[in-house]
Design a protein around this motif. Structure first.
Motif, PDB file in Angstrom:
ATOM      1  N   PRO A  15     -15.431 -38.627 -19.077  1.00 15.30           N
ATOM      2  CA  PRO A  15     -16.834 -38.363 -19.437  1.00 15.30           C
ATOM      3  C   PRO A  15     -17.811 -39.452 -19.007  1.00 15.30           C
ATOM      4  O   PRO A  15     -19.004 -39.229 -19.006  1.00 15.30           O
ATOM      5  N   ALA A  16     -17.326 -40.614 -18.641  1.00 17.84           N
ATOM      6  CA  ALA A  16     -18.229 -41.696 -18.254  1.00 17.84           C
ATOM      7  C   ALA A  16     -17.744 -42.287 -16.938  1.00 17.84           C
ATOM      8  O   ALA A  16     -16.553 -42.305 -16.654  1.00 17.84           O
ATOM      9  N   PRO A  17     -18.674 -42.750 -16.119  1.00 22.07           N
ATOM     10  CA  PRO A  17     -18.244 -43.385 -14.876  1.00 22.07           C
ATOM     11  C   PRO A  17     -17.485 -44.673 -15.179  1.00 22.07           C
ATOM     12  O   PRO A  17     -17.746 -45.334 -16.178  1.00 22.07           O
ATOM     13  N   PHE A  18     -16.548 -44.989 -14.352  1.00 17.42           N
ATOM     14  CA  PHE A  18     -15.794 -46.214 -14.549  1.00 17.42           C
ATOM     15  C   PHE A  18     -15.492 -46.840 -13.206  1.00 17.42           C
ATOM     16  O   PHE A  18     -15.497 -46.182 -12.184  1.00 17.42           O
ATOM     17  N   GLU A  19     -15.273 -48.139 -13.230  1.00 17.01           N
ATOM     18  CA  GLU A  19     -14.908 -48.865 -12.019  1.00 17.01           C
ATOM     19  C   GLU A  19     -13.608 -49.594 -12.265  1.00 17.01           C
ATOM     20  O   GLU A  19     -13.355 -50.073 -13.383  1.00 17.01           O
ATOM     21  N   ILE A  20     -12.821 -49.701 -11.251  1.00 14.25           N
ATOM     22  CA  ILE A  20     -11.592 -50.480 -11.334  1.00 14.25           C
ATOM     23  C   ILE A  20     -11.942 -51.874 -10.847  1.00 14.25           C
ATOM     24  O   ILE A  20     -12.352 -52.051  -9.700  1.00 14.25           O
ATOM     25  N   PRO A  21     -11.825 -52.885 -11.721  1.00 15.78           N
ATOM     26  CA  PRO A  21     -12.216 -54.241 -11.314  1.00 15.78           C
ATOM     27  C   PRO A  21     -11.289 -54.782 -10.236  1.00 15.78           C
ATOM     28  O   PRO A  21     -10.108 -54.439 -10.183  1.00 15.78           O
ATOM     29  N   ALA A  22     -11.842 -55.615  -9.384  1.00 18.23           N
ATOM     30  CA  ALA A  22     -11.036 -56.252  -8.341  1.00 18.23           C
ATOM     31  C   ALA A  22     -10.034 -57.194  -8.986  1.00 18.23           C
ATOM     32  O   ALA A  22     -10.330 -57.832  -9.996  1.00 18.23           O
ATOM     33  N   ARG A  23      -8.874 -57.294  -8.422  1.00 19.83           N
ATOM     34  CA  ARG A  23      -7.846 -58.187  -8.943  1.00 19.83           C
ATOM     35  C   ARG A  23      -8.020 -59.568  -8.337  1.00 19.83           C
ATOM     36  O   ARG A  23      -8.391 -59.720  -7.182  1.00 19.83           O
ATOM     37  N   ASP A  24      -7.740 -60.578  -9.139  1.00 18.48           N
ATOM     38  CA  ASP A  24      -7.748 -61.947  -8.627  1.00 18.48           C
ATOM     39  C   ASP A  24      -6.563 -62.124  -7.697  1.00 18.48           C
ATOM     40  O   ASP A  24      -5.458 -61.657  -7.975  1.00 18.48           O
ATOM     41  N   ARG A  25      -6.808 -62.783  -6.594  1.00 19.45           N
ATOM     42  CA  ARG A  25      -5.731 -63.013  -5.634  1.00 19.45           C
ATOM     43  C   ARG A  25      -4.964 -64.263  -6.040  1.00 19.45           C
ATOM     44  O   ARG A  25      -5.553 -65.298  -6.343  1.00 19.45           O
ATOM     45  N   ASP A  26      -3.653 -64.175  -6.042  1.00 22.96           N
ATOM     46  CA  ASP A  26      -2.791 -65.304  -6.393  1.00 22.96           C
ATOM     47  C   ASP A  26      -2.060 -65.744  -5.145  1.00 22.96           C
ATOM     48  O   ASP A  26      -1.141 -65.096  -4.686  1.00 22.96           O
ATOM     49  N   ASP A  27      -2.522 -66.871  -4.565  1.00 24.97           N
ATOM     50  CA  ASP A  27      -1.913 -67.368  -3.342  1.00 24.97           C
ATOM     51  C   ASP A  27      -0.796 -68.392  -3.604  1.00 24.97           C
ATOM     52  O   ASP A  27      -0.291 -69.017  -2.689  1.00 24.97           O
ATOM     53  N   SER A  28      -0.447 -68.589  -4.869  1.00 21.70           N
ATOM     54  CA  SER A  28       0.580 -69.581  -5.170  1.00 21.70           C
ATOM     55  C   SER A  28       1.945 -69.079  -4.719  1.00 21.70           C
ATOM     56  O   SER A  28       2.192 -67.888  -4.578  1.00 21.70           O
ATOM     57  N   GLU A  29       2.818 -70.023  -4.466  1.00 22.10           N
ATOM     58  CA  GLU A  29       4.183 -69.697  -4.028  1.00 22.10           C
ATOM     59  C   GLU A  29       5.023 -69.331  -5.256  1.00 22.10           C
ATOM     60  O   GLU A  29       4.850 -69.915  -6.325  1.00 22.10           O
ATOM     61  N   PRO A  30       5.944 -68.409  -5.102  1.00 16.61           N
ATOM     62  CA  PRO A  30       6.821 -68.089  -6.232  1.00 16.61           C
ATOM     63  C   PRO A  30       7.744 -69.264  -6.536  1.00 16.61           C
ATOM     64  O   PRO A  30       8.059 -70.057  -5.640  1.00 16.61           O
ATOM     65  N   PRO A  31       8.169 -69.403  -7.775  1.00 18.93           N
ATOM     66  CA  PRO A  31       9.044 -70.527  -8.125  1.00 18.93           C
ATOM     67  C   PRO A  31      10.385 -70.411  -7.387  1.00 18.93           C
ATOM     68  O   PRO A  31      10.895 -69.327  -7.183  1.00 18.93           O
ATOM     69  N   ALA A  32      10.937 -71.552  -7.021  1.00 20.45           N
ATOM     70  CA  ALA A  32      12.237 -71.570  -6.360  1.00 20.45           C
ATOM     71  C   ALA A  32      13.319 -71.273  -7.377  1.00 20.45           C
ATOM     72  O   ALA A  32      13.268 -71.748  -8.512  1.00 20.45           O
ATOM     73  N   LEU A  33      14.277 -70.513  -6.964  1.00 21.44           N
ATOM     74  CA  LEU A  33      15.388 -70.180  -7.873  1.00 21.44           C
ATOM     75  C   LEU A  33      16.585 -71.037  -7.605  1.00 21.44           C
ATOM     76  O   LEU A  33      16.928 -71.475  -6.620  1.00 21.44           O
TER      77      LEU A  33
END
Length: 78
Positions: A60-78
């Motif tokens: 019933p109401a207009p909606f927007e999907i907010p932009a996602r923050d970009r995460d450029d960090s490296e994944p943790p080493a396992l």
């Protein structure tokens, strides 16, 4: 199109029929035997996300999907 009943009582639906109706393994069907000995097969399961677009468009109401923050960090080493 024709198909054959296997010794196990299985009938293979031709590929073009499965593609046209978006049928997948695990879909549920009802089987009816008609008075003239014909067989009717009716799908009773719904395709994934059936009606989702209609539901979203009925909002019933207009909606927007907010932009996602970009995460450029490296994944943790396992």
């Amino acid at each position: 199109m024709t198909t054959v009943l296997s010794q196990k009582g299985q009938i293979v639906l031709p590929g073009p029929v499965r593609q046209q109706l978006h049928l997948h393994a695990g879909d549920d069907f009802e089987v009816f035997v008609e008075d003239d000995d014909s067989i009717t097969l009716r799908r009773i399961s719904q395709p994934p996300n059936h009606g989702l677009v209609d539901l979203l468009l009925a909002c019933p109401a207009p909606f927007e999907i907010p932009a996602r923050d970009r995460d450029d960090s490296e994944p943790p080493a396992l």
